[in-house]
Scaffold this motif. Structure first.
Motif, PDB file in Angstrom:
ATOM      1  N   GLY A 465       7.151  -6.034   3.098  1.00  0.00           N
ATOM      2  CA  GLY A 465       7.370  -5.703   1.692  1.00  0.00           C
ATOM      3  C   GLY A 465       6.144  -5.365   0.870  1.00  0.00           C
ATOM      4  O   GLY A 465       6.223  -5.304  -0.356  1.00  0.00           O
ATOM      5  N   GLY A 466       5.032  -5.123   1.492  1.00  0.00           N
ATOM      6  CA  GLY A 466       3.870  -4.640   0.730  1.00  0.00           C
ATOM      7  C   GLY A 466       4.121  -3.183   0.353  1.00  0.00           C
ATOM      8  O   GLY A 466       4.614  -2.411   1.173  1.00  0.00           O
ATOM      9  N   LEU A 467       3.864  -2.820  -0.882  1.00  0.00           N
ATOM     10  CA  LEU A 467       4.046  -1.431  -1.296  1.00  0.00           C
ATOM     11  C   LEU A 467       2.849  -1.086  -2.178  1.00  0.00           C
ATOM     12  O   LEU A 467       2.750  -1.545  -3.311  1.00  0.00           O
ATOM     13  CB  LEU A 467       5.357  -1.277  -2.062  1.00  0.00           C
ATOM     14  N   ILE A 468       1.936  -0.330  -1.605  1.00  0.00           N
ATOM     15  CA  ILE A 468       0.670  -0.103  -2.284  1.00  0.00           C
ATOM     16  C   ILE A 468       0.579   1.319  -2.806  1.00  0.00           C
ATOM     17  O   ILE A 468       0.737   2.279  -2.046  1.00  0.00           O
ATOM     18  CB  ILE A 468      -0.498  -0.432  -1.339  1.00  0.00           C
ATOM     19  N   ILE A 469       0.359   1.431  -4.092  1.00  0.00           N
ATOM     20  CA  ILE A 469       0.285   2.763  -4.699  1.00  0.00           C
ATOM     21  C   ILE A 469      -1.165   3.239  -4.677  1.00  0.00           C
ATOM     22  O   ILE A 469      -2.070   2.543  -5.131  1.00  0.00           O
ATOM     23  CB  ILE A 469       0.818   2.718  -6.143  1.00  0.00           C
ATOM     24  N   MET A 470      -1.358   4.447  -4.142  1.00  0.00           N
ATOM     25  CA  MET A 470      -2.707   5.002  -4.090  1.00  0.00           C
ATOM     26  C   MET A 470      -2.773   6.276  -4.914  1.00  0.00           C
ATOM     27  O   MET A 470      -1.848   7.093  -4.873  1.00  0.00           O
ATOM     28  CB  MET A 470      -3.088   5.247  -2.644  1.00  0.00           C
ATOM     29  N   ASP A 471      -3.843   6.423  -5.669  1.00  0.00           N
ATOM     30  CA  ASP A 471      -3.946   7.599  -6.530  1.00  0.00           C
ATOM     31  C   ASP A 471      -4.839   8.660  -5.894  1.00  0.00           C
ATOM     32  O   ASP A 471      -5.351   8.479  -4.785  1.00  0.00           O
ATOM     33  CB  ASP A 471      -4.389   7.209  -7.952  1.00  0.00           C
ATOM     34  N   SER A 472      -5.014   9.764  -6.632  1.00  0.00           N
ATOM     35  CA  SER A 472      -5.690  10.915  -6.036  1.00  0.00           C
ATOM     36  C   SER A 472      -7.132  10.633  -5.636  1.00  0.00           C
ATOM     37  O   SER A 472      -7.719  11.379  -4.870  1.00  0.00           O
ATOM     38  CB  SER A 472      -5.642  12.087  -7.024  1.00  0.00           C
ATOM     39  N   THR A 473      -7.714   9.533  -6.140  1.00  0.00           N
ATOM     40  CA  THR A 473      -9.105   9.259  -5.785  1.00  0.00           C
ATOM     41  C   THR A 473      -9.225   8.399  -4.525  1.00  0.00           C
ATOM     42  O   THR A 473     -10.320   8.225  -3.994  1.00  0.00           O
ATOM     43  CB  THR A 473      -9.831   8.503  -6.930  1.00  0.00           C
ATOM     44  N   ASP A 474      -8.112   7.835  -4.072  1.00  0.00           N
ATOM     45  CA  ASP A 474      -8.186   6.962  -2.895  1.00  0.00           C
ATOM     46  C   ASP A 474      -8.282   7.778  -1.612  1.00  0.00           C
ATOM     47  O   ASP A 474      -7.528   8.720  -1.412  1.00  0.00           O
ATOM     48  CB  ASP A 474      -6.957   6.044  -2.839  1.00  0.00           C
ATOM     49  N   SER A 475      -9.213   7.370  -0.745  1.00  0.00           N
ATOM     50  CA  SER A 475      -9.411   8.097   0.508  1.00  0.00           C
ATOM     51  C   SER A 475      -8.482   7.573   1.588  1.00  0.00           C
ATOM     52  O   SER A 475      -8.419   6.368   1.842  1.00  0.00           O
ATOM     53  CB  SER A 475     -10.868   7.951   0.951  1.00  0.00           C
ATOM     54  N   MET A 476      -7.779   8.481   2.207  1.00  0.00           N
ATOM     55  CA  MET A 476      -6.823   8.087   3.244  1.00  0.00           C
ATOM     56  C   MET A 476      -7.537   7.641   4.517  1.00  0.00           C
ATOM     57  O   MET A 476      -7.058   6.772   5.240  1.00  0.00           O
ATOM     58  CB  MET A 476      -5.884   9.262   3.573  1.00  0.00           C
ATOM     59  N   VAL A 477      -8.685   8.241   4.802  1.00  0.00           N
ATOM     60  CA  VAL A 477      -9.453   7.832   5.980  1.00  0.00           C
ATOM     61  C   VAL A 477      -9.914   6.385   5.782  1.00  0.00           C
ATOM     62  O   VAL A 477      -9.869   5.555   6.689  1.00  0.00           O
ATOM     63  CB  VAL A 477     -10.670   8.751   6.196  1.00  0.00           C
ATOM     64  N   ASN A 478     -10.308   6.109   4.563  1.00  0.00           N
ATOM     65  CA  ASN A 478     -10.762   4.781   4.216  1.00  0.00           C
ATOM     66  C   ASN A 478      -9.673   3.721   4.407  1.00  0.00           C
ATOM     67  O   ASN A 478      -9.918   2.649   4.955  1.00  0.00           O
ATOM     68  CB  ASN A 478     -11.174   4.802   2.745  1.00  0.00           C
ATOM     69  N   ILE A 479      -8.468   4.060   3.958  1.00  0.00           N
ATOM     70  CA  ILE A 479      -7.387   3.075   4.046  1.00  0.00           C
ATOM     71  C   ILE A 479      -7.021   2.847   5.518  1.00  0.00           C
ATOM     72  O   ILE A 479      -6.758   1.723   5.940  1.00  0.00           O
ATOM     73  CB  ILE A 479      -6.161   3.484   3.180  1.00  0.00           C
TER      74      ILE A 479
END
Ligand SMILES: Cc1cc2nc3c(=O)[nH]c(=O)nc-3n(C[C@H](O)[C@H](O)[C@H](O)COP(=O)(O)O)c2cc1C
Ligand code: SF4
Ligand code: FES
Ligand code: FES
Lengths: 565, 165
Positions: A465-479
């Protein structure tokens, strides 16, 4: 049994039942003019809710009004990002909720809202009741979609009830379902009811709960024993639903466990809870003490002749112990290494006894389903995913917190309406579900419904049930790197695809994020992911590549940009 | 270990020895009392609970919650769960590391501060969160890290003074 002893047992049960009835009646018969709720769940508690409660009490006491106002420390009210929260309710008055309440604000709320409201009510409600502009500015609008678009079933009592008040739980129909089951239903009727409800496991896998119970019910006792185990290990490193459910509704979880135990014929219950959740543990222990004291747990429960006890064991900081076979090894006092299934725990589990493992949220739904009926529950949600799901909405959510929504609701509704988009004002890029076993879902696919199947199709999963909102500045490689770093760290090392594969994937990702990657590395990542999925022994290794695979699938350009630099 | 602590460990071990599935619980109780699981304590548990010492070592080293060495007096835990990570916990780790001149996961030479990264502590609404000896700081910004260290340095100083006087 000798008659004398029998009579004694009967007498004890009757006494205990009478005491319980009195607790319940006492609670129902106490009337207050105002109810003052303060969220005292982990988020608000860490934010200082104890000080808030103390300040409110001091001021109200100084007006001698404690008798007329019910002060209720509650489970999570939901909007954790704006806590500590305080809500004021009175019959016939629109409820008000205050956000970010500190010591000073609490005093002002008590002196300039609660006390004047009390006087207004006692004075015959003349004119309109209003508060100052200052107070209004600190209020939260209760018409926010965050509040109105949810469907609370499991979280029904959180935010309204005192988790440490057994009388209140009883007054809210608590333990009614258990009594009904013990006296009016056969174990197999309970299994049937849960099967018909369509409930599926909320621990991540989504296995039909009724079916699991049917297997467990069929398994014969081993050395006179069978177990029901509650999985409260909540390993996802960014989610806290189970902590809040356990802390806010410990009796609900206990009742769910007892219904499960009765249904499958379990002799003992075990709760395996994360040691990092001292507040939830404390409330659980309080509830268990109350149950033992009042004969809800122990021998001859409610005079039915049924005996049942619950033991609590703590985790010790190993994510893999959330996996069912590792969890059982951990309770047995060993390292938490998973082992091959079959045999499934329902056949041969802890110490060789048949053991049925269910997640906290799954169990918390049981008493409510049994109270309201399977036919009521299976009309909520989606065809294959019935009921509701609790999510911890975090990351860059504007309105972050604990939410419960019917299955089948679209991600867009959850992210944009309930979550209110981002707190940064930047557009939403993606959400992550399923924690380290899940993946990212890009904003372009937000019209998909939240069901086990649809999330899987998109390369993610329901998870716990974790639901994490990422915005345009968040790096997908990083996550992706963040999660892989976590799973590599948490791998138990028993099998090489997970131990070595995970490490190699992580090194490759690190190379790419340092700008030293080559295009061929992307294929390497995909190959390693494939091998890990196929050859790992347990779910940790099998799903660990998901964050990488899903970011590669939806955001390959972010990888190639880093490589080209 | 002092006699008093030894007794504490023995009592805990004896209590849990009566219940099955309780090795981890005994270790929790010992760490709760002493702050870590010293070797001598492991030996007593092995004795009282009739578990091979090797098994205890295996278990203690497997579970990250258990510490084999004495932690610092002030333990700074920076939450690096997903929610906090997205909201900037790496920046907080860097700020504490710089301020204390130590790497995350280690202690200062005087043993006063210990720096560690932990996973979700359940208050993601307060992300990024830092816990210092049980006190939670929410929505922390990197410049505030130095202030937190100062606050605790002062607290420890007061405590020392109390001890002396
Ligand atoms: C690596 C790993 C971690 C897990 N962590 C959890 C957890 O924290 N909580 C949980 O309930 N289930 C977790 N599970 C799933 C459990 O193995 C099990 O399927 C679940 O507790 C069954 O309960 P349910 O049928 O009610 O969902 C995990 C599985 C794996 C492979
Ligand atoms: S997949 Fe990973 S965590 Fe699971 S048993 Fe193998 S090494 Fe351990
Ligand atoms: S913890 Fe208070 S609202 Fe969730
Ligand atoms: S991720 Fe830091 S508190 Fe949850």
């Amino acid at each position: 049994m000798a008659d004398g002893k029998n009579d004694k047992l009967k007498e004890l049960a009757q006494k205990q039942m009478a005491a319980l009835d009195k607790l319940c009646e006492d609670h129902k018969n106490r009337h207050y003019l105002i109810r003052l709720y303060t969220c005292d769940a982990i988020g608000c508690h860490s934010g200082g809710s104890s000080d808030v409660i103390r300040s409110l009490t001091e001021v109200i006491n100084s007006h001698g009004a404690m008798e007329k106002i019910r002060m209720v420390p509650t489970g999570c009210m939901g909007l954790c990002g704006k806590g500590p929260l305080v809500r004021i309710e009175a019959d016939g008055v629109k409820p008000a909720m205050y956000k970010l309440v500190g010591d000073m604000l609490a005093r002002i709320i008590a002196a300039e809202h609660v006390i004047p409201l009390l006087k207004w009510i006692e004075g015959g409600r003349k004119g309109e009741f209003t508060t100052s502009q200052f107070l209004k500015d600190n209020e939260l609008c209760l018409d926010l979609p965050f509040f109105t678009r949810q469907h609370k079933i499991v979280l029904r009592d959180m935010g309204h009830a005192d988790p440490e008040n057994l009388g209140e739980y009883l007054a809210n129909e608590g333990y009614d379902a258990l009594k009904k089951a013990l006296f009016k239903m056969k174990p197999k009727d309970v299994v049937e009811e849960i099967k018909r409800s369509g409930l599926r496991g909320r621990g991540g896998g989504g296995f039909p709960t009724g079916l699991k119970w049917e297997f467990a019910a069929k398994a014969p006792l081993v050395e006179g024993e069978k177990f029901i185990i509650c999985n409260a290990d909540e390993g996802d490193p960014g989610a806290y639903m189970d902590s809040c459910i356990m802390g806010g509704g410990p009796h609900q979880v206990i009742e769910g466990m007892m219904l499960a135990a009765y249904a499958i014929g379990a002799t003992t219950g075990w709760i395996y809870i994360r040691a990092e959740y001292p507040l939830a543990i404390q409330r659980l222990e309080t509830a268990l003490r109350q149950c033992k004291k009042h004969g809800i747990l122990g021998r001859n429960i409610f005079g039915s002749g049924w005996d049942f006890m619950i033991e609590v064991r703590y985790g010790a900081g190993a994510f893999v112990c959330g996996e069912e076979t590792a969890l059982m090894a951990s309770i047995e006092g060993k390292r938490g290494s998973p082992h091959m299934r079959p045999p499934y725990p329902t056949q041969k589990g802890m110490w060789g006894r048949p053991s049925c493992i269910n997640n906290v949220e799954t169990l918390a739904a049981i008493p409510i389903i049994m109270r309201q009926g399977a036919d009521w529950y299976n009309k909520i949600g989606d065809e294959k995913s019935r009921g509701t799901k609790v999510f911890a909405l975090t990351g860059h959510a504007k309105h972050g917190g604990l939410v419960e929504v019917p299955m089948g609701m679209t991600l867009r509704e959850v992210v944009e309406e309930i979550g209110g988009g981002t707190d940064t004002g930047n557009p939403v890029k993606a959400v992550q579900t399923g924690g380290p076993s899940g993946g990212v879902i890009p904003a372009s696919q937000f019209d998909a419904p939240i069901t086990y199947e649809s999330l899987n199709e998109m390369g993610s999963m329901m998870g716990s049930g974790g639901l994490i909102i990422m915005d345009s500045t968040d790096s997908m490689v990083n996550i992706a790197k963040f999660y892989l770093d976590f799973t590599v760290d948490e791998s138990c090392g028993k099998c090489s695809p997970c131990r070595i594969g995970g490490y190699q994937m992580l090194k490759t990702l690190e190379k790419i994020s340092k700008g030293k990657g080559e295009i061929a590395d992307l294929q390497k990542l995909k190959d390693l992911a494939f091998a890990m999925k196929k050859a790992s022994l347990c779910g940790l290794g099998q799903t660990a590549p998901n964050p990488v695979v899903s970011t590669l699938k939806h955001f390959e350009d972010e990888y190639t940009t880093l490589i080209k630099k | 270990m002092e006699k008093e602590q030894e007794d504490q460990v023995r009592t805990a071990a004896k209590k849990w020895a009566k219940q099955r599935g309780s090795l981890v619980m005994a270790l929790h109780e010992v760490q709760g009392a002493l702050g870590f699981v010293p070797w001598d304590a492991a030996r007593i548990i092995a004795e009282e609970m009739d578990v091979p010492l090797a098994r205890i070592y295996e278990v203690v080293s497997f579970y990250s919650y258990f510490k084999l060495e004495k932690p610092g007096d002030v333990v700074i835990s920076i939450c690096d769960g997903t929610a906090c990570h997205i909201k900037g916990s790496p920046g907080l780790i860097a700020a504490f590391e710089k301020d204390l001149s130590i790497a995350c996961g280690t202690s200062t030479e005087d043993g006063m501060f210990h720096l560690q990264a932990v996973r979700c502590i359940g208050c993601c609404g307060l992300a990024p969160a830092v816990v210092v000896n049980g006190k939670t700081y929410g929505k922390v910004k990197p410049p505030e890290c130095a202030t937190i260290v100062k606050e605790w340095k002062a607290k420890m100083k007061d405590k020392m003074k109390d001890k002396v006087s």
